[in-house]
Design an enzyme around this catalytic site. Sequence first.
Site, mmCIF file in Angstrom:
data_model
loop_
_atom_site.group_PDB
_atom_site.id
_atom_site.type_symbol
_atom_site.label_atom_id
_atom_site.label_comp_id
_atom_site.label_asym_id
_atom_site.label_seq_id
_atom_site.Cartn_x
_atom_site.Cartn_y
_atom_site.Cartn_z
ATOM 1 N N SER A 55 0.808 -1.225 0.000
ATOM 2 C CA SER A 55 0.000 0.000 0.000
ATOM 3 C C SER A 55 0.844 1.280 0.000
ATOM 4 O O SER A 55 0.324 2.348 -0.307
ATOM 5 C CB SER A 55 -0.922 0.013 1.217
ATOM 6 O OG SER A 55 -0.164 -0.100 2.407
ATOM 7 N N ASP A 347 -3.655 7.903 7.695
ATOM 8 C CA ASP A 347 -4.594 7.002 8.382
ATOM 9 C C ASP A 347 -3.798 6.122 9.344
ATOM 10 O O ASP A 347 -2.617 6.375 9.581
ATOM 11 C CB ASP A 347 -5.469 6.227 7.380
ATOM 12 C CG ASP A 347 -4.692 5.162 6.600
ATOM 13 O OD1 ASP A 347 -3.549 4.830 6.982
ATOM 14 O OD2 ASP A 347 -5.238 4.659 5.587
ATOM 15 N N HIS A 350 -0.765 4.621 7.240
ATOM 16 C CA HIS A 350 -0.061 5.249 6.119
ATOM 17 C C HIS A 350 0.256 6.715 6.346
ATOM 18 O O HIS A 350 -0.573 7.443 6.886
ATOM 19 C CB HIS A 350 -0.914 5.120 4.849
ATOM 20 C CG HIS A 350 -1.320 3.715 4.567
ATOM 21 N ND1 HIS A 350 -2.566 3.226 4.868
ATOM 22 C CD2 HIS A 350 -0.626 2.681 4.031
ATOM 23 C CE1 HIS A 350 -2.636 1.946 4.535
ATOM 24 N NE2 HIS A 350 -1.472 1.587 4.020
#
Length: 401
Positions: A55, A347, A350
């Site tokens: 990610s 978040d 991340h």
Amino acid sequence: MLKNKNQSFSVLAMARLSSCIGYFFLFVILRCFRASASSPSHKTAGAALFIFGDSTVDVGNNNYITTTPENRADVKPYGQNGFFEGPTGRFSDGRVIVDYIADYANLPLIPPFLQPSADYTYGANFASAGGGVLPDTNKGLVIDLPTQLKNFEEVEKALTEKLGEAQAKELISEAVYFISIGSNDYLGGYLGNPKMQETYIPEVYVGMVIGNLTNAIQALYEKGARKFAFLSLSPLGCLPVLRALNPKASESDCFEAGSSLALAHNNALRAILTSLQHILKDLKYCNSNFYNWLDDRIKNPSKFGFKDGVNACCGSGPYGGLLTCGGNKKATEFQLCNNADEHVWWDSFHPTERIHEQFAKALWNGPPFSVGPYNLETLFFNVEKLTIADIVDAPDEHHFQ
Ligand SMILES: *[C@@H]1O[C@H](CO)[C@@H](O)[C@H](O)[C@H]1NC(C)=O
């Protein structure tokens, strides 16, 4: 006699002068090469960019696979800062590190491999949020590294059809291979997986991850890849999600086990790269100490223009550590900060776009003691072949730790 002596003197002077002029012109020519190669305003496209990972660098592949909402960033407020029209699949308020790198290299945004009718002329992005080096990590929900390598073979075929074999081979050997993977092997794959912890002690598990990552690097090398870049692991225990799970929770404590796995991984990767450099001819790579770089910003946010190094901008619970950002998961309530630019964390897992941008800059032309043995600018533009400056300040692996 005297006349003769004068004559030989002037011949010598002429020779000296002309060699001075020669050096001067050589210098000017080299400076021009450097300017055309490295100035972003001059649109010479750098080498192609192929991206593998999780990610940290997924730009939308997971939008095209069957997975859970936690492994997708396809809802607002992801991508809210206006650079993109809306959410793209990037786990950020805007861009991620590889978007900046493509920009610095004068390349267009590199498309996700799975995007229908994507153009791979400047590279492709194979990364998948939640993906790991080991196929067991988040099995069935992500594109693992071995599958990302298979997908690279598809791109290789497509490029060969489009450009012909010779040109495709050249593109592949000149390209930069950016790899950002490993966090999920330690988070979901190990810390979140009691069975793995019973089967393997941490040292053995790190060895397995690194062993498989080494195989992937060698597989790419065998296909012609020569230039690699690595985003090493961040202090995983300081991710808001792990901080919130810390059994010894206090305002300043990160989750020790997460951070020590990341450190062990980074140390092993550094050692492997140093030895691969001697085994794999012409291998060039850019690595850096992302762990300390980010740790510095987490601990001293104001030194780097941030206000908060601990709490996620988007999420809920302690430190914003619950992955609720977007409201499309098990819990639909979440909080969103006013200004993501003030936060290190976007978040619960991340970092914000600002962190991505700052680190992209560091990898691009950071000094040899923080990035090395090569920085990205050198890899994309081969500047070391063209300038006196690069010969003089040749990257020295001993400066780099
Ligand atoms: C790769 O990972 C598997 C587990 O998925 C492990 O059994 C194997 O030993 C690893 N390979 C290397 C070279 O470390």
